[in-house]
Design an enzyme around this catalytic site. Structure first.
Site, short mmCIF file in Angstrom:
data_model
loop_
_atom_site.label_atom_id
_atom_site.label_comp_id
_atom_site.label_asym_id
_atom_site.label_seq_id
_atom_site.Cartn_x
_atom_site.Cartn_y
_atom_site.Cartn_z
N GLU A 161 0.81 -1.24 0.00
CA GLU A 161 0.00 0.00 0.00
C GLU A 161 0.84 1.28 0.00
O GLU A 161 0.66 2.17 0.81
CB GLU A 161 -0.96 -0.03 1.21
CG GLU A 161 -1.84 -1.27 1.24
CD GLU A 161 -2.72 -1.36 2.48
OE1 GLU A 161 -2.72 -0.43 3.30
OE2 GLU A 161 -3.42 -2.39 2.64
N HIS B 239 -10.20 -6.59 -1.91
CA HIS B 239 -11.27 -6.27 -0.92
C HIS B 239 -12.39 -5.56 -1.68
O HIS B 239 -12.38 -4.35 -1.88
CB HIS B 239 -10.73 -5.38 0.20
CG HIS B 239 -9.73 -6.06 1.08
ND1 HIS B 239 -10.03 -7.16 1.88
CD2 HIS B 239 -8.41 -5.82 1.30
CE1 HIS B 239 -8.95 -7.54 2.55
NE2 HIS B 239 -7.95 -6.76 2.19
N GLU C 251 -6.02 -10.97 -0.94
CA GLU C 251 -6.80 -10.77 0.29
C GLU C 251 -8.30 -10.69 0.03
O GLU C 251 -9.01 -9.93 0.63
CB GLU C 251 -6.37 -9.47 0.99
CG GLU C 251 -4.88 -9.33 1.22
CD GLU C 251 -4.51 -8.03 1.90
OE1 GLU C 251 -5.41 -7.37 2.46
OE2 GLU C 251 -3.32 -7.65 1.90
N ASP D 150 -12.15 -10.54 -0.22
CA ASP D 150 -13.42 -10.71 0.48
C ASP D 150 -14.39 -9.73 -0.18
O ASP D 150 -13.97 -8.88 -0.98
CB ASP D 150 -13.31 -10.49 2.00
CG ASP D 150 -12.56 -9.22 2.38
OD1 ASP D 150 -11.90 -9.24 3.44
OD2 ASP D 150 -12.59 -8.23 1.61
O1 G3I Z 1 -2.15 -6.99 18.72
C1 G3I Z 1 -2.81 -8.13 19.22
C2 G3I Z 1 -1.82 -9.23 19.59
O2 G3I Z 1 -0.93 -8.79 20.59
C3 G3I Z 1 -2.60 -10.42 20.07
O3 G3I Z 1 -1.70 -11.46 20.35
C4 G3I Z 1 -3.56 -10.84 18.96
C5 G3I Z 1 -4.43 -12.01 19.43
O4 G3I Z 1 -5.36 -11.52 20.35
O5 G3I Z 1 -4.41 -9.78 18.57
C6 G3I Z 1 -3.74 -8.66 18.12
O6 G3I Z 1 -4.77 -7.79 17.88
C7 G3I Z 1 -5.10 -7.36 16.66
C8 G3I Z 1 -5.05 -8.37 15.48
O7 G3I Z 1 -5.59 -7.76 14.27
C9 G3I Z 1 -5.89 -9.63 15.76
O8 G3I Z 1 -7.24 -9.27 15.85
C10 G3I Z 1 -4.20 -6.21 16.22
O9 G3I Z 1 -4.09 -5.30 17.29
C11 G3I Z 1 -4.89 -5.57 15.03
O10 G3I Z 1 -4.16 -4.43 14.57
C12 G3I Z 1 -4.90 -6.59 13.87
O11 G3I Z 1 -5.59 -6.01 12.81
C13 G3I Z 1 -5.23 -6.53 11.50
C14 G3I Z 1 -4.93 -5.34 10.59
O12 G3I Z 1 -4.66 -5.80 9.25
C15 G3I Z 1 -3.72 -4.55 11.07
O13 G3I Z 1 -2.60 -5.39 11.11
C16 G3I Z 1 -6.40 -7.32 10.95
O14 G3I Z 1 -6.54 -8.53 11.72
C17 G3I Z 1 -6.16 -7.69 9.49
O15 G3I Z 1 -7.33 -8.28 8.91
C18 G3I Z 1 -5.80 -6.45 8.66
O16 G3I Z 1 -5.44 -6.92 7.38
C19 G3I Z 1 -5.09 -5.89 6.43
C20 G3I Z 1 -3.90 -6.38 5.62
O17 G3I Z 1 -2.81 -6.65 6.48
C21 G3I Z 1 -3.51 -5.36 4.54
N1 G3I Z 1 -4.66 -5.08 3.67
C22 G3I Z 1 -5.87 -4.63 4.40
C23 G3I Z 1 -6.26 -5.68 5.44
C24 G3I Z 1 -7.55 -5.30 6.15
O18 G3I Z 1 -7.34 -4.12 6.91
#
Ligand code: G3I
Length: 380
Positions: free
Chosen positions: A172, A255, A286, A288
């Site tokens: 991105e 997406h 990715e 959906d």
């Molecule tokens: O941070 C905790 C971690 O410490 C903990 O161990 C884990 C299990 O409870 O959870 C983590 O929490 C969150 C994680 O998702 C799991 O729910 C993170 O804080 C949160 O930031 C993370 O969000 C992800 C997001 O990217 C940011 O990384 C989403 O799951 C994920 O679907 C989303 O995916 C992105 C792609 O990487 C890039 N393209 C867009 C896509 C959708 O936003």
């Protein structure tokens, strides 16, 4: 990259699965029948078997806790997928809670699961403007930015060298609203657009065998902004190729948004052909389909979601350099689209964005994907 090598890569994956079947068969008593099922994913009845008919991959984003504690998710993954990608467990904020100190536990659990069941593994993502660790300064001079970025890419890509078949190296980087088309990320502010080739070069040094991708979103959508995004993507890819930067493919996130998604098949097909002309593979990374703007009735939502996905995938899979499709989760239980107020439905009904329903049963989207794979143009 010649087709037999790429196809060989896929055949190699299938061969690895067949080999895994051997060990898996031996290990059945230990690991249970799951390992046999997974080794047959590409030959069974799941989406991976439909993709494999033209030498393509089907895979999904996963979270290691789901694979460890949720037998339903584990079975769905082993039935449907031949490749896994971590939804968040290989991101900087998760890996390095303090400078230079890495905890690869989550990604290692996914790698071990993939290896145990004869699945391929994809890495996501090395350089991004989000999911950065809290200790990382959000303003850096060029020297510090280069050092920190290259150290991170090297630490992660070398840790998974030989276990990951491809990486989203840069994710991105484009902002169609910016005068230069580039997102003003920490990396762009410190290093300018050269952060992109620097990231790819570091990844190639750390893991010379992995296929290296640039990954971005909305490249399927027909709006003036996304015309700019497609043009900027081609500009970046063309320069990387001209400068001999080690890059192998483009990741199109996929997406999609049902009900408000201007889509022009001809325009998308021309973009795909332009990427292919750069001798690059193309992967939907990715996928959906958000139904947040659709009326509540499930049958209507499912039909509209399947219709849009079918249209986009028919165009995508007509491109011989299209190597596969990954969804961002398999079952509606898992979608990130329910996590954020900006993405969840205003009526708070759970989204129906993925191929399987909340009970793991195939939906019309699953059927549309299977039919698109079955009708795909053979890979070149
Ligand atoms: O941070 C905790 C971690 O410490 C903990 O161990 C884990 C299990 O409870 O959870 C983590 O929490 C969150 C994680 O998702 C799991 O729910 C993170 O804080 C949160 O930031 C993370 O969000 C992800 C997001 O990217 C940011 O990384 C989403 O799951 C994920 O679907 C989303 O995916 C992105 C792609 O990487 C890039 N393209 C867009 C896509 C959708 O936003």
């Amino acid at each position: 990259m010649t087709s037999h090598r790429r196809a060989g890569w896929t055949r190699r994956s299938v061969a690895a699965r067949a080999a895994a079947l051997g060990t898996a068969a031996l290990g059945t008593a230990v690991l249970g029948a799951a390992s046999c099922r997974s080794a047959l994913a590409a030959q069974g009845s799941g989406l991976a078997s439909h993709a494999a008919r033209t030498g393509r991959l089907f895979g999904t984003a996963v979270r290691s806790p789901d694979l460890t504690y949720n037998a339903g998710t584990r079975d769905e993954v082993l039935r449907e997928a031949s490749l896994l990608v971590p939804e968040y467990e290989m991101k900087w904020e998760i890996l390095a809670k303090s400078p230079g100190s890495y905890d690869f536990g989550g990604g290692d659990r996914l790698a071990a699961f993939a290896e145990r069941h004869g699945l391929d593994l994809r890495g996501h993502t090395l350089v991004w403007h989000l999911a950065l660790p809290s200790w990382l300064p959000r303003q850096l001079d060029a020297r510090e930015a280069k050092r920190l970025m290259e150290e991170h890419v090297t630490a992660v890509a070398s840790h998974y060298a030989g276990r990951v078949q491809s990486w989203d190296v840069v994710n991105e980087a484009i902002d169609p609203q910016a005068s230069d088309g580039m997102r003003t990320s920490l990396w762009m502010q410190a290093l300018g657009p050269d952060y992109i080739p620097l990231a790819f070069a570091a990844a190639a040094r750390a893991d010379p065998k992995a296929k290296l991708y640039y990954n971005d979103y909305d490249l399927e959508c027909d709006t003036p902004d996304q015309d700019v995004r497609r043009a900027k993507t081609l500009e970046i890819l063309t320069k990387l190729r001209r400068d001999g930067v080690p890059i192998h493919g483009l990741g199109i996130q996929g997406h999609l948004q049902a009900g408000r998604w201007p889509y022009d098949a001809g325009k998308f097909a021309r973009f795909l052909r332009a990427v292919s002309a750069l001798d690059l593979d193309i992967l939907i990374t990715e996928m959906d389909v958000s139904d947040r703007l659709l009326p509540a009735p499930e049958a209507e939502r499912d039909a509209t979601v399947a219709g849009l996905a079918g249209d986009v995938l028919r165009t995508f899979l007509a491109e011989p350099r299209a190597t596969g499709v990954l969804t961002w989760g398999l079952s509606d239980r898992q979608t990130w689209l329910n996590d954020l107020p900006t993405h969840r439905r205003t009526d708070n009904l759970p989204q129906r964005a993925l191929p399987l329903d909340r009970n793991g049963r195939p939906k019309p989207l699953w059927t549309a994907m299977a039919q698109a794979f079955d009708a795909a143009t053979p890979m070149r």
